[in-house]
Scaffold this motif. Structure first.
Motif, short mmCIF file in Angstrom:
data_model
loop_
_atom_site.label_atom_id
_atom_site.label_comp_id
_atom_site.label_asym_id
_atom_site.label_seq_id
_atom_site.Cartn_x
_atom_site.Cartn_y
_atom_site.Cartn_z
N MET A 60 0.86 -1.17 0.00
CA MET A 60 0.00 0.00 0.00
C MET A 60 0.90 1.24 0.00
N ARG A 61 0.99 1.89 -1.17
CA ARG A 61 1.97 2.95 -1.38
C ARG A 61 1.32 4.34 -1.31
N ALA A 81 -3.17 5.75 0.28
CA ALA A 81 -2.42 4.63 -0.26
C ALA A 81 -3.24 3.88 -1.31
N ARG A 82 -2.52 3.36 -2.29
CA ARG A 82 -3.10 2.46 -3.30
C ARG A 82 -2.19 1.25 -3.41
N ASP A 88 -7.25 0.68 -7.99
CA ASP A 88 -7.47 2.13 -8.07
C ASP A 88 -8.34 2.64 -6.93
N LEU A 89 -8.38 1.89 -5.82
CA LEU A 89 -9.18 2.26 -4.66
C LEU A 89 -8.25 2.59 -3.50
N ASP A 90 -8.50 3.74 -2.85
CA ASP A 90 -7.71 4.08 -1.67
C ASP A 90 -7.93 3.01 -0.59
N ASN A 126 -12.33 7.62 -2.29
CA ASN A 126 -10.98 8.05 -2.66
C ASN A 126 -10.70 9.46 -2.13
N GLY A 127 -11.02 9.64 -0.86
CA GLY A 127 -10.96 10.96 -0.25
C GLY A 127 -9.66 11.30 0.45
#
Length: 463
Positions: free
Chosen positions: A295-296, A316-317, A339-341, A367-368
């Motif tokens: 998770m970057r 992170a994604r 593509d989901l936080d 994705n806030g």
């Protein structure tokens, strides 16, 4: 106590501590699966007293363990403080004595140099011991049934990680430590191994490129990977009244790679652009390459810049890092997976350190760019399918934890448990899902009459 948001956000809302230690029978709706027998242990920061540091950080509170015990369709709950030497000193004094991260500038002179461990980050079961972990001290043993504090496991001889990895084939627990050495916030690190019987059989020290908060690391069947990322530590900075840990992207990002059976002098340092990773999902090796799903973040959240100014919002994604051990380049190749936080990635731990198919994580469908997750996601890497269960009404979830249906069940066949804060009622529930069908919602809910504060990690232990 719900804290005062004007003082510190980490003492308000569901970050605020609960100071009672309770034993509760829980009301269950739905049906707890008959095969789910054991305990979900969770841990998080829960300051015993109001912190003395006005810049108190979430990561710095006293550890509290929350045990959810399931058997025969019933659920009970117990919570206890981890009674570290720091907790005992402050309990006797009736007030806070230690600064955030042991900062000498905000620590009472009466306890200067005393053990400041909080044991608040992770709780793991290995070799018959339930151990509360944090990044600056040895593991602290807890009784699995009563949650009574037993004490430090002295065999570790100093700092260890909050994120060891247990090799499912050998039973070894592989771990590291950072900030190792006589000086606090140093670039010293350790690599360690505890065998399946609980004996520490290796501890070797080495120097990282710079002092960093190395929250987690990666382990494959034959290698270890140490991420040294630019969330830096500096005692000199702390003594000037600036943040002990801060974001310094100009230092770049490094990952040290070493064979598990090699000497620390053989570590090869790979590199990539400035980024931060609190948690990997898993790592494995194939055909001369190492792979790590992590998770970057573009930059470390929750921490300021080196001058004390606030950091930017970041989320992170999930990405895949590839390390080519046979190539001449030390660059890390990176490709996006999702593509989901999200945060708190987990897997079927029977496949830790090996190639795997299934993963789960706490997600933010909006994705806030927030650390607060309101959904649970499941990824099937074989099909590319993602399932998401979204909470409503401002409810937020903890890390989802997988439990196999049986010891020899296929990968991903089992249940996922998560603790959810019900925002509208200011209390918490334990949710049980079918692991590969989280989108249909929980098959059982165990209701608490009060809340469990936001914490960090948990693990399931079968009885």
């Amino acid at each position: 106590m719900d804290g005062d948001a004007r003082l510190n956000a980490y003492l308000a809302g569901n970050f605020a501590p609960v100071r009672s230690e309770d034993d509760l029978d829980l009301t269950v709706t739905g049906e707890i699966p008959a095969g789910l027998r054991g305990a979900l242990y969770r841990i998080g920061p829960n300051p015993q007293f109001e912190p003395r540091d006005p810049n108190h950080h979430w990561f710095a509170g006293d550890g509290m363990v929350h045990g959810f015990y399931l058997a025969d369709g019933k659920a009970t709950y117990r919570n206890r403080y981890v009674r570290t030497p720091r907790w005992e000193l402050e309990h006797a004094a009736g007030r806070s004595l230690f600064g955030t991260f042991g900062n000498p500038m905000t620590t009472d002179p009466a306890v200067m140099g005393q053990d400041s461990g909080v044991a608040n980050t992770n709780i793991v079961w290995h070799a018959g011991r339930l151990m509360a972990l944090e990044e600056g001290h040895a593991p602290f043993e807890m009784a699995p049934d009563t949650l009574d504090s037993v004490g430090y496991v002295q065999a570790y001889r100093g700092r260890t990680t909050a994120h060891p990895k247990i090799d499912p084939a050998t039973g070894e627990m592989v771990w590291f430590g950072y900030g190792v050495g006589d000086a606090p916030l140093s670039a010293g690190m350790s690599y360690g191994v505890t065998d399946a019987t609980g004996q520490v059989v290796r501890r070797d020290d080495f120097q990282a490129p710079f002092a960093s908060m190395v929250h987690d690391f990666m382990v494959t069947e034959n290698h270890v990977l140490f991420p040294v990322l630019p969330l830096t530590g500096s005692l000199e900075r702390a003594m000037r009244g600036l943040p002990p840990f801060a974001w310094e992207p100009e230092k770049g990002s490094f990952v040290g790679v070493m064979r598990r059976d090699a000497d620390v002098s053989t570590i090869r340092w790979f590199n990539t652009g400035a980024c931060y990773v609190f948690h990997p999902m898993n790592a494995w090796e194939a055909d001369g390459k190492l792979y790590a799903d992590v998770m970057r973040y573009d930059q470390a959240p929750l921490f300021p810049k080196a001058d004390g100014s606030p950091g930017e919002k970041s989320a992170a994604r999930l990405v895949r890092w590839t390390f080519d051990l046979s190539g001449a380049s030390d660059a890390i190749r990176e490709e996006p997976i999702d593509d989901l936080d999200g945060e708190f990635p987990r897997l079927d731990e029977r496949f830790a350190t090996r190639a795997y198919r299934h993963g789960w994580y706490a997600a933010d469908p909006t994705n806030g760019k927030t650390i607060k997750q309101s959904a649970i996601a499941h990824l099937d890497f074989a099909t590319g399918r993602r399932q998401v269960y979204e909470l409503t009404g401002g409810d937020l979830t903890s890390e989802p934890v997988f439990t196999p249906r049986t010891a020899d069940a296929p990968e991903g066949d089992g249940w996922v448990t998560a603790v959810v804060w019900r925002a509208g009622e200011n209390r918490s529930d334990l949710l049980v899902f079918e692991a590969q069908d989280v989108a249909k919602g929980p098959v059982a809910v165990a209701q608490l009459p009060r809340r469990v504060p936001f914490g960090f990690h948990g693990n399931w232990v079968s009885f």
